[in-house]
Design an enzyme around this catalytic site. Structure first.
Site, PDB file in Angstrom:
ATOM      1  N   GLY A  46       0.927  -1.304   0.015  1.00  0.00           N
ATOM      2  CA  GLY A  46      -0.075  -0.003   0.157  1.00  0.00           C
ATOM      3  C   GLY A  46       0.842   1.175   0.123  1.00  0.00           C
ATOM      4  N   GLN A  51       2.906   9.773   1.286  1.00  0.00           N
ATOM      5  CA  GLN A  51       4.357   9.105   1.054  1.00  0.00           C
ATOM      6  C   GLN A  51       4.963   9.635   0.078  1.00  0.00           C
ATOM      7  OE1 GLN A  51       2.156   5.484   2.194  1.00  0.00           O
ATOM      8  NE2 GLN A  51       4.210   4.985   3.140  1.00  0.00           N
ATOM      9  N   CYS A  94       6.048  -0.411   7.042  1.00  0.00           N
ATOM     10  CA  CYS A  94       5.697   0.786   6.371  1.00  0.00           C
ATOM     11  C   CYS A  94       6.964   1.435   5.545  1.00  0.00           C
ATOM     12  CB  CYS A  94       5.333   2.007   7.256  1.00  0.00           C
ATOM     13  SG  CYS A  94       4.942   3.457   6.458  1.00  0.00           S
ATOM     14  N   LEU A  95       6.577   1.736   4.136  1.00  0.00           N
ATOM     15  CA  LEU A  95       7.623   2.008   3.245  1.00  0.00           C
ATOM     16  C   LEU A  95       8.408   3.380   3.828  1.00  0.00           C
ATOM     17  CD1 LEU A  95       5.994   1.130  -0.228  1.00  0.00           C
ATOM     18  CD2 LEU A  95       7.556  -0.245   0.919  1.00  0.00           C
ATOM     19  N   HIS A 136      -4.240   1.430   7.529  1.00  0.00           N
ATOM     20  CA  HIS A 136      -2.876   2.017   7.827  1.00  0.00           C
ATOM     21  C   HIS A 136      -2.709   2.965   6.581  1.00  0.00           C
ATOM     22  CE1 HIS A 136       1.455   1.213   7.804  1.00  0.00           C
ATOM     23  NE2 HIS A 136       1.337   2.088   6.856  1.00  0.00           N
ATOM     24  N   GLU A 137      -3.139   2.722   5.433  1.00  0.00           N
ATOM     25  CA  GLU A 137      -2.934   3.780   4.385  1.00  0.00           C
ATOM     26  C   GLU A 137      -3.969   4.813   4.800  1.00  0.00           C
ATOM     27  OE1 GLU A 137      -0.345   3.566   2.667  1.00  0.00           O
ATOM     28  OE2 GLU A 137      -0.117   1.293   3.105  1.00  0.00           O
ATOM     29  N   HIS A 140      -2.500   7.333   7.190  1.00  0.00           N
ATOM     30  CA  HIS A 140      -1.344   8.176   6.431  1.00  0.00           C
ATOM     31  C   HIS A 140      -2.086   9.217   5.964  1.00  0.00           C
ATOM     32  CE1 HIS A 140       2.452   6.377   6.360  1.00  0.00           C
ATOM     33  NE2 HIS A 140       2.082   5.187   5.949  1.00  0.00           N
TER      34      HIS A 140
END
Length: 175
Positions: A46, A51, A94-95, A136-137, A140
Site C-alpha cells: 500500500g 508518502q 511501512c515504506l 494503515h493507508e 497516512h
C-alpha cells in the site's frame, strides 16, 4: 509511468493532512498509476499520497499474495464507513519507516467507500491483510503513522534503531 520518491520519517509531509480530491482528472489518474508503480517497485502492499509528497487523499494497494493474480486498487477520497466490533493484532511495516516492524491492533474488517480511477463511487468490504492495509493507508492521509499506535518507549526504540541503521549504512556507503 514514473517511479516516485518515497518520503521517510522524520519528513514533515508524513505528518500533514491530505486534502480531498475535487475530481478524477487525467493528472490524478497518472499520479495513481505512478504511485502503484512505485509501490510495486519497492515491494509494498500500500502507498498513500503523503508518502510521495502529494497531499491529496489518494491511496493505492495490492494485497494479493505471491501466488495470486495481482489485484491493484486505486482509491480517491477513501473513507471507512463501517468497522468490525472485533480487533486483531498484526505485525506492520511501512515504506516510510523502512525495515522496521511492530504489532499494531486494528479492526478485523472494515467497509471502505471511495471513488475509483474512473470516477465511480464504490464500496468494498476489506478483510485480512486488505483490512489492515486500508486502515494503515487511510491513517497516512491524516498524518498518522503505525508507530503512533505504539507506547512511547517502543516508538522511541524503533526510531532509534532506524536512525542507527541509517548511520551505519551511510558509513558503509562512504567506504
Amino acid at each position: 509511468m514514473a517511479q516516485l520518491k518515497i518520503f521517510e520519517i522524520p519528513h514533515t509531509v508524513l505528518r500533514q493532512k491530505a486534502e480531498p480530491v475535487e475530481a478524477v482528472t487525467p493528472e490524478i489518474q497518472q499520479l495513481l498509476s505512478d504511485m502503484l508503480e512505485t509501490m510495486y517497485a519497492t515491494n509494498g502492499v500500500g502507498l498513500a499520497g503523503n508518502q510521495v509528497g502529494a497531499l491529496k487523499r489518494l491511496v493505492v494497494m495490492d494485497c494479493a499474495g505471491e501466488d495470486e493474480k495481482p489485484d491493484p486498487i486505486k482509491m480517491v477520497n477513501p473513507v471507512i464507513i463501517e468497522k468490525s466490533p472485533d480487533m486483531v493484532l498484526h505485525n506492520e511495516g511501512c515504506l516510510s519507516i523502512p525495515r522496521e516492524y511492530a504489532d499494531v491492533e486494528r479492526y478485523e474488517w472494515v467497509v471502505v467507500q471511495y471513488t475509483d480511477e474512473t470516477g465511480t463511487v464504490r464500496e468494498r468490504k476489506a478483510t485480512g491483510l486488505l483490512a489492515i492495509c486500508v486502515q494503515h493507508e487511510l491513517e497516512h492521509l491524516d498524518g498518522i503513522l503505525f508507530i503512533d499506535h505504539l507506547s512511547p518507549l517502543k516508538r522511541s526504540r524503533l526510531v532509534k534503531h532506524l536512525e542507527k541503521r541509517r548511520r551505519r549504512e551511510a558509513e558503509e556507503n562512504r567506504e
